[in-house]
Design a protein around this motif. Structure first.
Motif, PDB file in Angstrom:
ATOM      1  N   ILE A   1      -2.508   7.070   3.609  1.00  0.00           N
ATOM      2  CA  ILE A   1      -2.132   7.923   2.487  1.00  0.00           C
ATOM      3  C   ILE A   1      -2.894   7.481   1.243  1.00  0.00           C
ATOM      4  O   ILE A   1      -2.964   6.289   0.928  1.00  0.00           O
ATOM      5  CB  ILE A   1      -0.622   7.857   2.235  1.00  0.00           C
ATOM      6  CG1 ILE A   1       0.157   8.358   3.452  1.00  0.00           C
ATOM      7  CG2 ILE A   1      -0.248   8.671   0.999  1.00  0.00           C
ATOM      8  CD1 ILE A   1       1.647   8.117   3.368  1.00  0.00           C
ATOM      9  N   ASP A   2      -3.456   8.430   0.539  1.00  0.00           N
ATOM     10  CA  ASP A   2      -4.107   8.173  -0.741  1.00  0.00           C
ATOM     11  C   ASP A   2      -3.226   8.757  -1.838  1.00  0.00           C
ATOM     12  O   ASP A   2      -3.000   9.963  -1.881  1.00  0.00           O
ATOM     13  CB  ASP A   2      -5.497   8.812  -0.772  1.00  0.00           C
ATOM     14  CG  ASP A   2      -6.272   8.454  -2.024  1.00  0.00           C
ATOM     15  OD1 ASP A   2      -6.081   9.143  -3.048  1.00  0.00           O
ATOM     16  OD2 ASP A   2      -7.056   7.487  -2.001  1.00  0.00           O
TER      17      ASP A   2
ATOM     18  N   ARG B   1       7.873   3.580  14.306  1.00  0.00           N
ATOM     19  CA  ARG B   1       7.099   3.558  13.070  1.00  0.00           C
ATOM     20  C   ARG B   1       5.628   3.808  13.403  1.00  0.00           C
ATOM     21  O   ARG B   1       5.089   3.253  14.338  1.00  0.00           O
ATOM     22  CB  ARG B   1       7.224   2.203  12.385  1.00  0.00           C
ATOM     23  CG  ARG B   1       8.623   1.838  11.920  1.00  0.00           C
ATOM     24  CD  ARG B   1       8.609   0.468  11.276  1.00  0.00           C
ATOM     25  NE  ARG B   1       9.946   0.021  10.904  1.00  0.00           N
ATOM     26  CZ  ARG B   1      10.759  -0.668  11.696  1.00  0.00           C
ATOM     27  NH1 ARG B   1      10.340  -1.007  12.919  1.00  0.00           N
ATOM     28  NH2 ARG B   1      11.953  -1.035  11.284  1.00  0.00           N
ATOM     29  N   GLY B   2       4.987   4.629  12.616  1.00  0.00           N
ATOM     30  CA  GLY B   2       3.583   4.933  12.861  1.00  0.00           C
ATOM     31  C   GLY B   2       3.356   6.182  13.679  1.00  0.00           C
ATOM     32  O   GLY B   2       2.216   6.664  13.765  1.00  0.00           O
ATOM     33  N   ASP B   3       4.413   6.735  14.294  1.00  0.00           N
ATOM     34  CA  ASP B   3       4.280   8.032  14.965  1.00  0.00           C
ATOM     35  C   ASP B   3       4.200   9.140  13.911  1.00  0.00           C
ATOM     36  O   ASP B   3       4.674   8.980  12.780  1.00  0.00           O
ATOM     37  CB  ASP B   3       5.471   8.291  15.886  1.00  0.00           C
ATOM     38  CG  ASP B   3       5.459   7.413  17.130  1.00  0.00           C
ATOM     39  OD1 ASP B   3       4.383   6.895  17.473  1.00  0.00           O
ATOM     40  OD2 ASP B   3       6.529   7.247  17.744  1.00  0.00           O
ATOM     41  N   TYR B   4       3.631  10.249  14.299  1.00  0.00           N
ATOM     42  CA  TYR B   4       3.429  11.362  13.365  1.00  0.00           C
ATOM     43  C   TYR B   4       4.196  12.600  13.809  1.00  0.00           C
ATOM     44  O   TYR B   4       4.422  12.814  14.996  1.00  0.00           O
ATOM     45  CB  TYR B   4       1.948  11.735  13.284  1.00  0.00           C
ATOM     46  CG  TYR B   4       1.072  10.693  12.651  1.00  0.00           C
ATOM     47  CD1 TYR B   4       0.791  10.712  11.291  1.00  0.00           C
ATOM     48  CD2 TYR B   4       0.500   9.669  13.427  1.00  0.00           C
ATOM     49  CE1 TYR B   4      -0.035   9.756  10.712  1.00  0.00           C
ATOM     50  CE2 TYR B   4      -0.323   8.709  12.854  1.00  0.00           C
ATOM     51  CZ  TYR B   4      -0.586   8.758  11.496  1.00  0.00           C
ATOM     52  OH  TYR B   4      -1.397   7.795  10.934  1.00  0.00           O
TER      53      TYR B   4
ATOM     54  N   ARG C   1       4.144  10.774   8.546  1.00  0.00           N
ATOM     55  CA  ARG C   1       4.223   9.612   9.432  1.00  0.00           C
ATOM     56  C   ARG C   1       5.579   8.937   9.297  1.00  0.00           C
ATOM     57  O   ARG C   1       6.098   8.776   8.192  1.00  0.00           O
ATOM     58  CB  ARG C   1       3.106   8.624   9.088  1.00  0.00           C
ATOM     59  CG  ARG C   1       3.027   7.438  10.035  1.00  0.00           C
ATOM     60  CD  ARG C   1       1.682   6.729   9.894  1.00  0.00           C
ATOM     61  NE  ARG C   1       1.493   6.177   8.561  1.00  0.00           N
ATOM     62  CZ  ARG C   1       0.305   5.761   8.106  1.00  0.00           C
ATOM     63  NH1 ARG C   1      -0.781   5.842   8.878  1.00  0.00           N
ATOM     64  NH2 ARG C   1       0.198   5.261   6.900  1.00  0.00           N
ATOM     65  N   LEU C   2       6.155   8.542  10.423  1.00  0.00           N
ATOM     66  CA  LEU C   2       7.447   7.858  10.419  1.00  0.00           C
ATOM     67  C   LEU C   2       7.308   6.441   9.873  1.00  0.00           C
ATOM     68  O   LEU C   2       6.359   5.726  10.205  1.00  0.00           O
ATOM     69  CB  LEU C   2       8.041   7.785  11.826  1.00  0.00           C
ATOM     70  CG  LEU C   2       8.935   8.963  12.260  1.00  0.00           C
ATOM     71  CD1 LEU C   2       8.107  10.234  12.408  1.00  0.00           C
ATOM     72  CD2 LEU C   2       9.672   8.646  13.546  1.00  0.00           C
ATOM     73  N   VAL C   3       8.245   6.048   9.038  1.00  0.00           N
ATOM     74  CA  VAL C   3       8.305   4.674   8.533  1.00  0.00           C
ATOM     75  C   VAL C   3       9.587   3.992   8.997  1.00  0.00           C
ATOM     76  O   VAL C   3       9.917   2.894   8.546  1.00  0.00           O
ATOM     77  CB  VAL C   3       8.181   4.626   6.995  1.00  0.00           C
ATOM     78  CG1 VAL C   3       6.788   5.059   6.573  1.00  0.00           C
ATOM     79  CG2 VAL C   3       9.239   5.501   6.319  1.00  0.00           C
TER      80      VAL C   3
ATOM     81  N   MET D   1       4.065  10.662   4.005  1.00  0.00           N
ATOM     82  CA  MET D   1       4.590  11.217   2.791  1.00  0.00           C
ATOM     83  C   MET D   1       5.702  12.218   3.087  1.00  0.00           C
ATOM     84  O   MET D   1       5.796  12.666   4.232  1.00  0.00           O
ATOM     85  CB  MET D   1       3.460  11.925   2.042  1.00  0.00           C
ATOM     86  CG  MET D   1       2.860  13.021   2.957  1.00  0.00           C
ATOM     87  SD  MET D   1       1.250  13.690   2.553  1.00  0.00           S
ATOM     88  CE  MET D   1       0.205  12.284   2.621  1.00  0.00           C
ATOM     89  N   PRO D   2       6.542  12.587   2.118  1.00  0.00           N
ATOM     90  CA  PRO D   2       7.480  13.677   2.378  1.00  0.00           C
ATOM     91  C   PRO D   2       6.737  14.966   2.734  1.00  0.00           C
ATOM     92  O   PRO D   2       5.588  15.165   2.316  1.00  0.00           O
ATOM     93  CB  PRO D   2       8.219  13.821   1.038  1.00  0.00           C
ATOM     94  CG  PRO D   2       8.080  12.482   0.385  1.00  0.00           C
ATOM     95  CD  PRO D   2       6.731  11.972   0.792  1.00  0.00           C
TER      96      PRO D   2
END
Length: 230
Positions: free
Chosen positions: A17-18, A133-136, A158-160, A177-178
């Protein structure tokens, strides 16, 4: 025009994410922050230094067709095309009702709490399906005026936090991100198979390596930023 990258030839990648934020010092010394725009996915793909001649030609053609930042490409985290626990997809998974699961949720919603953390809810998944975590989660929909089923608009989160679907097939997970709901419509399809987003190459973001004596590329990089469009 939306271009798809060649399926092979990426040796390493960076997909994160930027955020376009700035510090906002307050009187008294407290540091606040100000968001200057939507967070966007940023990708950098490093190409292999040992390609076949055919694959080298494919990448050179793809890079030429991009025309720098003029055209749109499909970007994704190529290390996580499916959830970590389901690297081969969902061929044997079924929904609670017993019908085959194709990777898409029947519906979704998002809730944002007072700390601005986003919880994404997916419905009608296989009971017990576990995400890490890290799945999309991807979102696909048709642009205004596009033929039905074109799915020419893509976004992803992405899941955190890890999460597991309950007995009714409902799963709740924190995401970053949301989901940008000002762009992603409520009717967009949420899915776990090959999540992706639309991107454009940043200025100077295509740097192909030299051609060796065999006529093949000696590496290179492609750097792109998410193009979030309704």
């Amino acid at each position: 025009m939306i271009l798809t990258m060649p399926g092979r030839g990426v040796a390493a990648s960076d997909f994160e994410i930027d955020r376009n934020d700035a510090l906002a010092p307050e009187r008294g010394g407290r540091l606040g922050s100000v968001s200057l725009g939507e967070p966007l996915w940023h990708a950098k793909y490093e190409l292999s230094r040992s390609m076949s001649l055919d694959l080298s030609d494919e990448w050179r053609a793809f890079a030429a067709r991009l025309r720098g930042p003029q055209r749109v490409l499909v970007g994704q985290d190529r290390t996580r095309r499916y959830p970590r626990n389901y690297p081969d997809g969902f061929a044997k998974a079924t929904r609670v009702a017993g019908t085959p699961f194709d990777g898409a949720a029947a519906s979704w919603s998002q809730a944002i709490n007072s700390d601005l953390e986003a919880t994404l809810t997916l419905n009608d998944l296989p009971a017990g399906l576990r995400l890490e975590r890290g799945d999309y989660v991807g979102f696909r929909w048709d642009a205004a005026g596009s033929p039905a089923g074109t799915h020419d608009r893509l976004a992803m989160v992405r899941l955190v936090s890890p999460a597991m679907a309950n007995a009714a097939g409902t799963l709740d997970a924190l995401v970053e991100m949301p989901v940008p709901t000002l762009v992603v419509p409520a009717g967009a399809e949420a899915h776990l198979d090959n999540p992706a987003c639309l991107m454009k190459v940043v200025q100077g973001g295509v740097k192909l390596g030299d051609i060796d004596t065999l006529g093949t590329l000696t590496g290179g990089t492609i750097e792109a930023m998410q193009d979030l469009r309704p």
